[in-house]
Design an enzyme around this catalytic site. Structure first.
Site, short mmCIF file in Angstrom:
data_model
loop_
_atom_site.label_atom_id
_atom_site.label_comp_id
_atom_site.label_asym_id
_atom_site.label_seq_id
_atom_site.Cartn_x
_atom_site.Cartn_y
_atom_site.Cartn_z
N VAL A 146 -28.76 26.13 6.79
CA VAL A 146 -29.07 27.24 5.90
C VAL A 146 -30.48 27.75 6.19
O VAL A 146 -31.41 26.97 6.39
CB VAL A 146 -28.96 26.79 4.42
CG1 VAL A 146 -29.27 27.96 3.49
CG2 VAL A 146 -27.57 26.23 4.15
N ASP B 102 -43.11 31.60 15.24
CA ASP B 102 -44.33 32.24 14.72
C ASP B 102 -44.89 31.51 13.51
O ASP B 102 -46.09 31.57 13.23
CB ASP B 102 -44.05 33.71 14.38
CG ASP B 102 -42.84 33.86 13.46
OD1 ASP B 102 -41.82 33.19 13.69
OD2 ASP B 102 -42.92 34.67 12.51
N GLY C 264 15.63 14.71 -10.28
CA GLY C 264 15.36 14.88 -11.72
C GLY C 264 14.47 13.76 -12.20
O GLY C 264 14.16 12.81 -11.47
N SER D 80 12.34 12.12 -6.37
CA SER D 80 11.78 13.03 -5.34
C SER D 80 11.01 14.17 -6.00
O SER D 80 11.46 15.31 -5.98
CB SER D 80 12.88 13.56 -4.42
OG SER D 80 13.96 14.11 -5.13
#
Length: 635
Positions: A37, A172, A472, A546
């Site tokens: 960053v 710089d 179910g 399931s």
């Protein structure tokens, strides 16, 4: 501030057609800027655009105005605003999404991707890096090598980017100190060698002041290397290297405009091809000879990497989208099991054993991911134990595809080794990865040809194989109804087999628990067994909770067209809990039974089942009669 050395080509004013012709044949370099960053990535790209004269007067005026209003450089031009276009980016002074920009010099054209530095946007960075030939990794000279610097360097290396530039920015702000610069380079070099990066080009720069961007800076008279732009113009682009490699063309489309023409269209990823060349279609392995190379501008005598063409063949071989046309004497490998590196890009963690879509080039297959061998700590390069992968995690894992796919080593062909993972329900891209190598068993295990086919087995039983998948809640009556259906089918002389959830866990799946990953593996194994039984010509009845749609879809995809019949035994939770024949709900409510469906683990109801029965309104026998009527005739 250093003055740019680039001047507009006088040819534009003299002969615009000649200029455009010259511009058209320039090479293209795709590169990214990445790093931590506030290392100055957006500012650097803005400087490149400015110095290469790619800013119109009205854009420059708007930039000067925006710089005074929302810029971070006082009254000076804030070059980052040329790239950070989102309002949130300008407000926060950060890059969030990948920003692509085009610019050109008199020597080359460029597409640059400005990638965000924040860890939470690592997935955005991977997107930008996936097509790059070169990466400019920026380092803030005041901060040195940071964790995100290492993360992005590691990802660039894993993605096969060979050309790395280490741009030590904001020189710089440290007074152009050579000693500090040299210390940063040495620190990075040690890290780079530890992850396998052999070479990189280091350049001291100031994106804001323009030092060593397009012209040599007097402030770094101790540096005698190229400027950033000189290096970008001189570096070898991938298309040059790809031309010397064996021919590969992933087929994107079978071009069939009429009965007299059949061609295979795609982008040539490596190598070259001519009429008369022998080619092989993979994964089938069928060979033929190139008849012609067709384009909108006419047939070609030769096509090379980077060109999109349509190839016609002398023979009518089976070849479709997702297949790869390759040099017959130097084909890529074919396998269905691999070791891979995966970068996880979704808020929801990887679910081990769940089926995802995998897109590799033009190939789209279903894939399951094994538990990671380890997760990589990008700061220390340590291998950490992991059960799954979270957002932005990088791990190594084995993957298995539902059919053989074509691949090349990353060093040979990035188009046939980099992949993305897609969630089958939401269609979100959840991960990206790179194949390392195929597993030995994938190379040595082959399908054995047999003479008695699944159609023969079905014909002997005088029935069509089916899977009646009862799903179910616990206590909904799945097993009871499935048992009733099987009895009625037996009276009709049908050949059946009932796989019940509890019974299977006594044998085949006795090693599995009830965590999400274990439930997925439980269903996967049942699906494989059911598939074998349908190959034998049987009507298979399965009674399993399931709970996850994706896993039921995985089994459906294993079966032939129309063979999977999903039966939702629809019982409200409160009714199922009142029945509680086995006392499981009581234990779950008391906290004695973890991961119980409906209590502390979800149940995803079928959205469009073939059959739905309501056990509140129907008795088990009535439900069985209703199901029999729906599935007849079974022949």
């Amino acid at each position: 501030m250093s003055e740019p050395i680039y001047k507009t080509d006088a040819l534009i004013a003299e002969d615009i057609d000649a200029y455009l012709e010259k511009h058209q044949h320039k090479t293209m370099l795709r590169f990214i800027t990445c790093g931590s960053v506030d290392d100055g990535k957006s500012t650097l790209i803005g400087r490149l655009l400015y110095d290469s004269k790619m800013i119109f007067e009205d854009q420059l005026a708007a930039l000067e105005n925006d710089s005074k209003r929302v810029g971070t450089q006082g009254q000076e031009i804030d070059f980052a605003l040329l790239v950070d276009g989102l309002a949130a980016e300008r407000e926060q002074g950060i890059t969030i999404d990948v920003a692509y920009r085009f610019f050109a010099t008199e020597s080359r054209k460029f597409i640059v991707a400005d990638c965000p530095g924040h860890e939470q946007y690592t997935r955005n960075m991977v997107t930008g890096a996936s097509t790059a030939d070169l990466a400019v990794i920026l380092i803030d000279a005041r901060k040195g090598v940071l964790v995100q610097t290492k993360r992005h360097s590691f990802l660039c290396h894993q993605l096969g980017i060979k050309n790395l530039v280490l741009a030590v920015n904001k020189m710089d702000l440290i007074g152009y100190d050579q000693a500090e610069y040299d210390a940063i380079i040495e620190n990075y070099r040690k890290f780079a060698e530890s992850i396998g990066i052999e070479n990189f080009t280091a350049i001291p720069i100031s994106g804001l002041a323009g030092d060593n961007i397009t012209s040599q800076s007097e402030n770094t008279d101790w540096y005698d290397g190229p400027t950033l732009m000189q290096h970008l113009e001189a570096v070898e682009v991938r298309s040059d290297a790809n031309l010397a490699k064996p021919f590969r063309m992933p087929v994107q489309w079978v071009n069939r405009p009429n009965l007299d023409f059949r061609g295979f269209s795609g982008l040539i990823s490596t190598g070259s091809v001519k009429p008369g060349d022998k080619v092989r279609s993979l994964p089938s392995g069928k060979t033929s000879t190139v008849k012609s190379i067709v384009t909108m501008d006419g047939d070609l005598e030769e096509a090379i990497s980077g060109q999109s063409v349509t190839i016609t063949l002398e023979d009518e071989i089976d070849c479709s989208r997702g297949d790869v046309l390759a040099a017959a004497d130097s084909p890529p490998a074919v396998a269905d099991q691999f070791e891979s590196t995966i970068v996880w890009m979704d808020e929801e963690p990887l679910v081990v054993g769940r089926a995802y879509w995998m897109k590799l080039g033009t190939q789209m297959v279903s894939v399951t991911v094994a538990e990671p061998k380890f997760e990589i700590n990008v700061n220390t390069m340590d291998h950490l134990a992991a059960k799954t992968l979270e957002l932005n995690s990088i791990g190594v894992s084995e993957i298995t595809t539902d059919r053989a796919i074509v691949f090349d080593p990353y060093s040979e062909n990035r188009a046939l080794v980099g992949f993305i993972l897609i969630d089958k329900i939401s269609n979100r891209t959840v991960g990206a990865g790179m194949l390392h190598f195929s597993l030995r068993r994938a190379q040595n295990v082959h399908w054995q040809a047999v003479d008695i086919t699944r159609d023969d087995h079905a014909a002997m039983k005088n029935q069509k194989p089916r899977v009646l998948w009862f799903t179910g809640l616990s206590g909904s009556g799945k097993s009871t109804i499935a048992n009733e259906v099987e009895k009625k089918l037996a009276i009709m002389n049908r050949h059946t087999f009932l796989l019940d959830g509890d019974n299977v866990r006594h044998g085949l799946n006795k090693d599995l628990g009830f965590t999400e990953s274990d439930r997925i593996e439980n269903i996967r194994r049942i699906g494989e067994v059911a598939k074998l039984m349908t190959d034998a010509g049987l009507i298979v009845l399965t009674a399993f909770i399931s709970p996850f749609r994706a896993d039921r879809r995985l089994v459906r995809d294993m079966m032939g067209e129309g063979e999977f019949i999903e039966i939702h035994v629809d019982t409200p939770l409160e009714v199922a809990e009142q029945r509680d024949v086995k006392g499981l709900y009581k234990k779950a409510r008391a906290g004695e039974l973890k991961n119980f469906t409906g209590i502390d683990s979800p149940y995803e109801e079928p959205e469009d089942p073939e059959i739905r029965v309501n056990t509140v309104a129907m008795s088990p026998e009535e439900a069985a009669d209703y199901i029999i009527k729906q599935i007849l005739p079974l022949k």
